[in-house]
Design a protein around this motif. Sequence first.
Motif, PDB file in Angstrom:
ATOM      1  N   SER A 181       0.800  -1.237   0.000  1.00  0.00           N
ATOM      2  CA  SER A 181       0.000   0.000   0.000  1.00  0.00           C
ATOM      3  C   SER A 181       0.826   1.278   0.000  1.00  0.00           C
ATOM      4  N   ARG A 182       2.112   1.156   0.275  1.00  0.00           N
ATOM      5  CA  ARG A 182       2.947   2.348   0.490  1.00  0.00           C
ATOM      6  C   ARG A 182       2.904   3.306  -0.697  1.00  0.00           C
ATOM      7  N   HIS A 183       2.926   2.755  -1.912  1.00  0.00           N
ATOM      8  CA  HIS A 183       2.943   3.588  -3.121  1.00  0.00           C
ATOM      9  C   HIS A 183       1.741   3.280  -4.024  1.00  0.00           C
ATOM     10  N   SER A 184       0.604   2.970  -3.411  1.00  0.00           N
ATOM     11  CA  SER A 184      -0.586   2.571  -4.180  1.00  0.00           C
ATOM     12  C   SER A 184      -1.045   3.660  -5.143  1.00  0.00           C
ATOM     13  N   LEU A 185      -1.067   4.893  -4.674  1.00  0.00           N
ATOM     14  CA  LEU A 185      -1.518   5.978  -5.539  1.00  0.00           C
ATOM     15  C   LEU A 185      -0.564   6.169  -6.708  1.00  0.00           C
ATOM     16  N   GLN A 186       0.720   6.119  -6.432  1.00  0.00           N
ATOM     17  CA  GLN A 186       1.706   6.295  -7.499  1.00  0.00           C
ATOM     18  C   GLN A 186       1.564   5.204  -8.560  1.00  0.00           C
ATOM     19  N   GLU A 187       1.288   3.981  -8.124  1.00  0.00           N
ATOM     20  CA  GLU A 187       1.159   2.866  -9.057  1.00  0.00           C
ATOM     21  C   GLU A 187      -0.114   2.953  -9.897  1.00  0.00           C
ATOM     22  N   ASN A 188      -1.099   3.724  -9.424  1.00  0.00           N
ATOM     23  CA  ASN A 188      -2.385   3.809 -10.124  1.00  0.00           C
ATOM     24  C   ASN A 188      -2.683   5.166 -10.735  1.00  0.00           C
ATOM     25  N   VAL A 189      -1.866   6.170 -10.423  1.00  0.00           N
ATOM     26  CA  VAL A 189      -2.203   7.541 -10.812  1.00  0.00           C
ATOM     27  C   VAL A 189      -2.331   7.690 -12.324  1.00  0.00           C
ATOM     28  N   HIS A 190      -1.526   6.955 -13.112  1.00  0.00           N
ATOM     29  CA  HIS A 190      -1.583   7.085 -14.569  1.00  0.00           C
ATOM     30  C   HIS A 190      -2.886   6.538 -15.154  1.00  0.00           C
ATOM     31  N   LYS A 191      -3.644   5.778 -14.341  1.00  0.00           N
ATOM     32  CA  LYS A 191      -4.917   5.216 -14.810  1.00  0.00           C
ATOM     33  C   LYS A 191      -6.089   6.183 -14.596  1.00  0.00           C
ATOM     34  N   ILE A 192      -5.858   7.267 -13.872  1.00  0.00           N
ATOM     35  CA  ILE A 192      -6.943   8.203 -13.569  1.00  0.00           C
ATOM     36  C   ILE A 192      -7.296   8.997 -14.820  1.00  0.00           C
ATOM     37  N   SER A 193      -8.572   8.946 -15.201  1.00  0.00           N
ATOM     38  CA  SER A 193      -9.015   9.626 -16.421  1.00  0.00           C
ATOM     39  C   SER A 193      -9.915  10.818 -16.138  1.00  0.00           C
ATOM     40  N   VAL A 194     -10.405  10.956 -14.896  1.00  0.00           N
ATOM     41  CA  VAL A 194     -11.271  12.090 -14.562  1.00  0.00           C
ATOM     42  C   VAL A 194     -10.414  13.290 -14.164  1.00  0.00           C
ATOM     43  N   PRO A 195     -10.959  14.503 -14.245  1.00  0.00           N
ATOM     44  CA  PRO A 195     -10.198  15.695 -13.822  1.00  0.00           C
ATOM     45  C   PRO A 195      -9.761  15.595 -12.362  1.00  0.00           C
ATOM     46  N   VAL A 196      -8.526  16.026 -12.099  1.00  0.00           N
ATOM     47  CA  VAL A 196      -7.927  15.892 -10.763  1.00  0.00           C
ATOM     48  C   VAL A 196      -7.472  17.250 -10.244  1.00  0.00           C
ATOM     49  N   GLN A 197      -7.761  17.479  -8.973  1.00  0.00           N
ATOM     50  CA  GLN A 197      -7.262  18.651  -8.259  1.00  0.00           C
ATOM     51  C   GLN A 197      -6.394  18.174  -7.108  1.00  0.00           C
ATOM     52  N   VAL A 198      -5.245  18.807  -6.919  1.00  0.00           N
ATOM     53  CA  VAL A 198      -4.359  18.499  -5.797  1.00  0.00           C
ATOM     54  C   VAL A 198      -4.232  19.743  -4.922  1.00  0.00           C
ATOM     55  N   ILE A 199      -4.495  19.588  -3.632  1.00  0.00           N
ATOM     56  CA  ILE A 199      -4.318  20.673  -2.660  1.00  0.00           C
ATOM     57  C   ILE A 199      -3.291  20.202  -1.639  1.00  0.00           C
ATOM     58  N   TRP A 200      -2.291  21.039  -1.352  1.00  0.00           N
ATOM     59  CA  TRP A 200      -1.223  20.607  -0.441  1.00  0.00           C
ATOM     60  C   TRP A 200      -0.708  21.790   0.369  1.00  0.00           C
ATOM     61  N   GLY A 201      -0.442  21.551   1.646  1.00  0.00           N
ATOM     62  CA  GLY A 201       0.203  22.555   2.480  1.00  0.00           C
ATOM     63  C   GLY A 201       1.695  22.567   2.204  1.00  0.00           C
ATOM     64  N   LYS A 202       2.258  23.732   1.949  1.00  0.00           N
ATOM     65  CA  LYS A 202       3.678  23.824   1.608  1.00  0.00           C
ATOM     66  C   LYS A 202       4.592  23.378   2.748  1.00  0.00           C
ATOM     67  N   HIS A 203       4.057  23.388   3.979  1.00  0.00           N
ATOM     68  CA  HIS A 203       4.886  23.050   5.139  1.00  0.00           C
ATOM     69  C   HIS A 203       4.468  21.694   5.742  1.00  0.00           C
ATOM     70  N   ASP A 204       3.977  20.804   4.905  1.00  0.00           N
ATOM     71  CA  ASP A 204       3.536  19.476   5.345  1.00  0.00           C
ATOM     72  C   ASP A 204       4.743  18.681   5.847  1.00  0.00           C
ATOM     73  N   GLN A 205       4.690  18.277   7.124  1.00  0.00           N
ATOM     74  CA  GLN A 205       5.771  17.473   7.702  1.00  0.00           C
ATOM     75  C   GLN A 205       5.435  15.978   7.753  1.00  0.00           C
ATOM     76  N   VAL A 206       4.213  15.628   7.356  1.00  0.00           N
ATOM     77  CA  VAL A 206       3.799  14.225   7.376  1.00  0.00           C
ATOM     78  C   VAL A 206       4.021  13.580   6.017  1.00  0.00           C
ATOM     79  N   ILE A 207       3.533  14.224   4.963  1.00  0.00           N
ATOM     80  CA  ILE A 207       3.759  13.765   3.588  1.00  0.00           C
ATOM     81  C   ILE A 207       4.291  14.957   2.811  1.00  0.00           C
TER      82      ILE A 207
END
Length: 339
Positions: A255-281
């Motif tokens: 599961s560690r890299h599940s999103l990375q392994e599947n991200v290229h299969k995503i066909s719907v529009p995607v939005q990414v929101i991220w905190g610039k100072h995220d210390q967890v991910i």
Amino acid sequence: MDLDMFSMIAVASGMLAVPILAFIACFFLWPSALINFYNWYWRRALGMQVKHAEHGKYRFSYSFRGKQGNQPSILMLHGFSAHKDMWLSVVKFLPKHLHLVCVDMPGHGGTSRSAGEDYTAEGQVKRIHQFVECIRLNRKPFHLVGTSMGGNVAGVYAALYPSDLCSVTLICPAGLNCPNDSQLIKLLQGSETSQSTRKIPLIPSTPEEMDEMMKLCSYIRFKIPQQILQGLVDVRIPHNDFYREVFLQIAGEKSRHSLQENVHKISVPVQVIWGKHDQVIDVSGATVVSSALPGCRVDLLEKCGHSVVMERPRKTAKLILEFLTSQRCNEGCNDKKTS
């Protein structure tokens, strides 16, 4: 007359004193009860109703507001060791006409916790798909939002069940091989104990550890009274063994890299929101998604950590609404071109 007035004042004072004393007692003796009451109050104030959906013997707990209509419904998936009420701060800034659904993730909150359950990203995706079918949310394509662990699940869901969705928002999603290590990764790597006995900073068992976890998760330094910290710990301690089991599964090889392994299969529009100072991910994970999906929208928030939903709820709601509006505009333009 004077005696009657004195009696009325005494009664009124007594009536006023009861809730005040109850609040003080809860604050010092049962802070966890105060936290539960707080969540109940805000659900009521925001018009969120709690319901359950059954899939065989498995039960999902969720809250909702509104009904399915012309605009896409929004399903929200919370992060590790949280629950559906974490979205209330964002719900506050979303229009009341939208159909909103916040579900407790597998094993979390009021959703069933089964022995031997698969809590990997794909295992949780299958459960969320069962929930979606139970409440018939996919009668029309809906918008899926997920944060952290929920972001991982949301992204993999979009890859495996694209026909269910019109679009997806990933907030600081897990499941990526980020170019830069986060502070959490460094803390875990620095531990000399085995994986099974390793101290996990996201699973506190004392008020001091809770305070450290909040500092790790948030850029904003909240000044939280010791009693409230104790209440937060009291709520979590009975579930800490379960949280450890889930963490080891989502951080494991499958599961560690599940999103990375599947991200290229995503066909719907995607939005990414991220905190610039995220210390967890680490925020460098945003480049992983944008490189795989060049058309995705990326919003990076200044002075914000991992707990985007808690730190910047108004901004989060605004960005999601802007994204949904832009998708409707794009669809309208495409319809005009084909007509």
